[in-house]
Design a protein around this motif. Structure first.
Motif, PDB file in Angstrom:
ATOM      1  N   PRO A 102       0.851  -1.195   0.000  1.00 22.70           N
ATOM      2  CA  PRO A 102       0.000   0.000   0.000  1.00 22.70           C
ATOM      3  C   PRO A 102       0.886   1.246   0.000  1.00 22.70           C
ATOM      4  O   PRO A 102       2.107   1.146  -0.151  1.00 22.70           O
ATOM      5  CB  PRO A 102      -0.708  -0.123   1.347  1.00 22.70           C
ATOM      6  CG  PRO A 102       0.350  -0.724   2.229  1.00 22.70           C
ATOM      7  CD  PRO A 102       1.231  -1.578   1.359  1.00 22.70           C
ATOM      8  N   GLY A 103       0.255   2.399   0.201  1.00 18.39           N
ATOM      9  CA  GLY A 103       1.043   3.602   0.473  1.00 18.39           C
ATOM     10  C   GLY A 103       0.974   3.837   1.972  1.00 18.39           C
ATOM     11  O   GLY A 103       0.687   2.926   2.746  1.00 18.39           O
ATOM     12  N   GLY A 104       1.257   5.057   2.393  1.00 15.97           N
ATOM     13  CA  GLY A 104       1.062   5.424   3.789  1.00 15.97           C
ATOM     14  C   GLY A 104       2.130   4.915   4.741  1.00 15.97           C
ATOM     15  O   GLY A 104       3.199   4.448   4.339  1.00 15.97           O
ATOM     16  N   SER A 105       1.783   4.946   6.015  1.00 15.13           N
ATOM     17  CA  SER A 105       2.757   4.703   7.077  1.00 15.13           C
ATOM     18  C   SER A 105       3.262   3.264   7.149  1.00 15.13           C
ATOM     19  O   SER A 105       4.284   2.982   7.759  1.00 15.13           O
ATOM     20  CB  SER A 105       2.132   5.070   8.423  1.00 15.13           C
ATOM     21  OG  SER A 105       0.966   4.294   8.609  1.00 15.13           O
ATOM     22  N   ASN A 145       3.194   6.463  -4.409  1.00 16.37           N
ATOM     23  CA  ASN A 145       3.342   5.299  -3.537  1.00 16.37           C
ATOM     24  C   ASN A 145       4.534   4.447  -3.968  1.00 16.37           C
ATOM     25  O   ASN A 145       5.203   3.823  -3.151  1.00 16.37           O
ATOM     26  CB  ASN A 145       2.049   4.462  -3.543  1.00 16.37           C
ATOM     27  CG  ASN A 145       0.941   5.141  -2.763  1.00 16.37           C
ATOM     28  OD1 ASN A 145       1.195   5.993  -1.906  1.00 16.37           O
ATOM     29  ND2 ASN A 145      -0.302   4.787  -3.062  1.00 16.37           N
ATOM     30  N   TYR A 146       4.795   4.434  -5.285  1.00 19.24           N
ATOM     31  CA  TYR A 146       5.979   3.729  -5.798  1.00 19.24           C
ATOM     32  C   TYR A 146       7.244   4.339  -5.196  1.00 19.24           C
ATOM     33  O   TYR A 146       8.111   3.631  -4.674  1.00 19.24           O
ATOM     34  CB  TYR A 146       6.019   3.825  -7.328  1.00 19.24           C
ATOM     35  CG  TYR A 146       7.388   3.580  -7.894  1.00 19.24           C
ATOM     36  CD1 TYR A 146       7.868   2.283  -8.056  1.00 19.24           C
ATOM     37  CD2 TYR A 146       8.230   4.644  -8.245  1.00 19.24           C
ATOM     38  CE1 TYR A 146       9.145   2.054  -8.544  1.00 19.24           C
ATOM     39  CE2 TYR A 146       9.491   4.426  -8.737  1.00 19.24           C
ATOM     40  CZ  TYR A 146       9.953   3.129  -8.878  1.00 19.24           C
ATOM     41  OH  TYR A 146      11.223   2.906  -9.352  1.00 19.24           O
ATOM     42  N   LYS A 147       7.345   5.672  -5.244  1.00 18.89           N
ATOM     43  CA  LYS A 147       8.551   6.349  -4.758  1.00 18.89           C
ATOM     44  C   LYS A 147       8.765   6.067  -3.266  1.00 18.89           C
ATOM     45  O   LYS A 147       9.895   5.831  -2.829  1.00 18.89           O
ATOM     46  CB  LYS A 147       8.461   7.858  -5.011  1.00 18.89           C
ATOM     47  CG  LYS A 147       9.726   8.615  -4.609  1.00 18.89           C
ATOM     48  CD  LYS A 147       9.661  10.077  -5.009  1.00 18.89           C
ATOM     49  CE  LYS A 147      10.990  10.798  -4.832  1.00 18.89           C
ATOM     50  NZ  LYS A 147      11.520  10.802  -3.483  1.00 18.89           N
ATOM     51  N   LEU A 148       7.672   6.068  -2.531  1.00 23.74           N
ATOM     52  CA  LEU A 148       7.759   5.810  -1.092  1.00 23.74           C
ATOM     53  C   LEU A 148       8.452   4.463  -0.830  1.00 23.74           C
ATOM     54  O   LEU A 148       9.393   4.366  -0.035  1.00 23.74           O
ATOM     55  CB  LEU A 148       6.330   5.801  -0.509  1.00 23.74           C
ATOM     56  CG  LEU A 148       6.174   5.634   0.983  1.00 23.74           C
ATOM     57  CD1 LEU A 148       6.692   6.864   1.717  1.00 23.74           C
ATOM     58  CD2 LEU A 148       4.700   5.403   1.342  1.00 23.74           C
TER      59      LEU A 148
END
Ligand SMILES: O=C(O)[C@H](O)[C@@H](O)[C@H](O)[C@H](O)COP(=O)(O)O
Length: 274
Positions: A102-105, A145-148
């Protein structure tokens, strides 16, 4: 690996499955990680004693599993142990570990995986990484979200299946689904028992305070998509409006699904669901 089922009510307001149960098939191993303070907050709200509330929560979830951690450090350790265990089992079983991020924390909570203790155990060469959702932004931007994941988690040898940021969301969704169909055909990604729908080894999901998972928002028409694996909402309530997301069909087909919810802002959504 033991499998349990977490059935979320079909009339649930926050996930808005009016005619479909999220995670209602057998063969799922669902872990719901809840930050301890969240449970305290529920305890306060319900006026009950802390212990009773926890047991009540555990009792209500008859078929899923909830893991409550004292703090983010313990949650992070529990999460990476869980991922490392499924990664090892999947590689032994079919030579690859197909994980959806996912994205986020959640990404920063997975950070221990690249620390020396786990980095030696994790077979990054066998990891095939997909995204549960992507925002329609360039891959070089911090909102991606990919970069994260690229910046904070993934190793160079990981096989990466990110979403195209140079075309419209409609085209990107179609390309993404096509790429996954090829992976299923090659059997790098295992198919479901009765269809070619991907059965990802592990589907990790964060949760918004409104109950959002992936880019599936409460009351949104993307929840009604029944046949496609990937869809592209263009009017998401949370910015940016344009996104690409896996559908419920794919989430529900995964071998293991983990939803991670941290922080008091998620308390209402969790309380409502369980
Ligand atoms: O693109 C998005 O909207 C976010 O990536 C989102 O789906 C996120 O995963 C959840 O809101 C949980 O985020 P937190 O764990 O940071 O609260």
């Amino acid at each position: 690996m033991e499998s349990r089922i977490l059935t979320i009510r079909t009339d649930a307001h926050l996930f808005f499955m009016t005619d479909i149960c999220l995670f209602n098939r057998s063969g799922f191993h669902i872990f719901l990680y809840i930050y301890f303070h969240l449970v305290l907050l529920i305890a306060e709200k319900t006026g009950g004693k802390r212990k009773e509330t926890i047991w009540r929560l555990l009792g209500l979830i008859k078929t899923g599993e909830i893991r409550v951690h004292e703090n983010l450090e313990e949650l992070s350790t529990g999460l990476v142990d869980y991922i490392a265990e499924i990664s090892e089992a999947s590689i032994l079983k079919h030579g690859a570990f197909c994980i959806v991020l996912p994205g986020g924390s959640l990404i920063s909570l997975m950070g221990k995986l690249i620390e020396s203790l786990y980095n030696k155990i994790v077979d990054w060469d066998k990891w095939y990484v997909f995204w549960a959702e992507e925002r329609a932004v360039g891959k070089s931007l911090d909102d991606s979200n990919y970069k994260l994941a690229r910046d904070h988690l993934l190793r160079l040898s990981t096989h990466i299946y990110s979403i195209n940021d140079r075309v419209s969301v409609g085209k990107a969704a179609a390309e993404y689904e096509f790429a996954i169909r090829q992976m299923v055909k090659k059997r790098t990604v295992t198919p479901s028992e009765n269809s070619e729908c991907p059965k990802f080894d592990l589907f990790l999901l964060g949760m918004g305070s409104d109950g959002q998972v992936a880019s599936l928002f409460p009351n949104h028409s993307a929840l009604e998509v029944k046949d496609d694996w990937v869809t592209h909402p263009t009017n998401s309530p949370k910015p940016p409006p344009e996104r690409i997301t896996f559908t419920l069909l794919v989430i529900n087909s995964a071998a293991n699904v983990a939803i991670l919810a941290t922080g008091a802002s998620k308390a209402n959504a969790i309380h409502f669901e369980i």
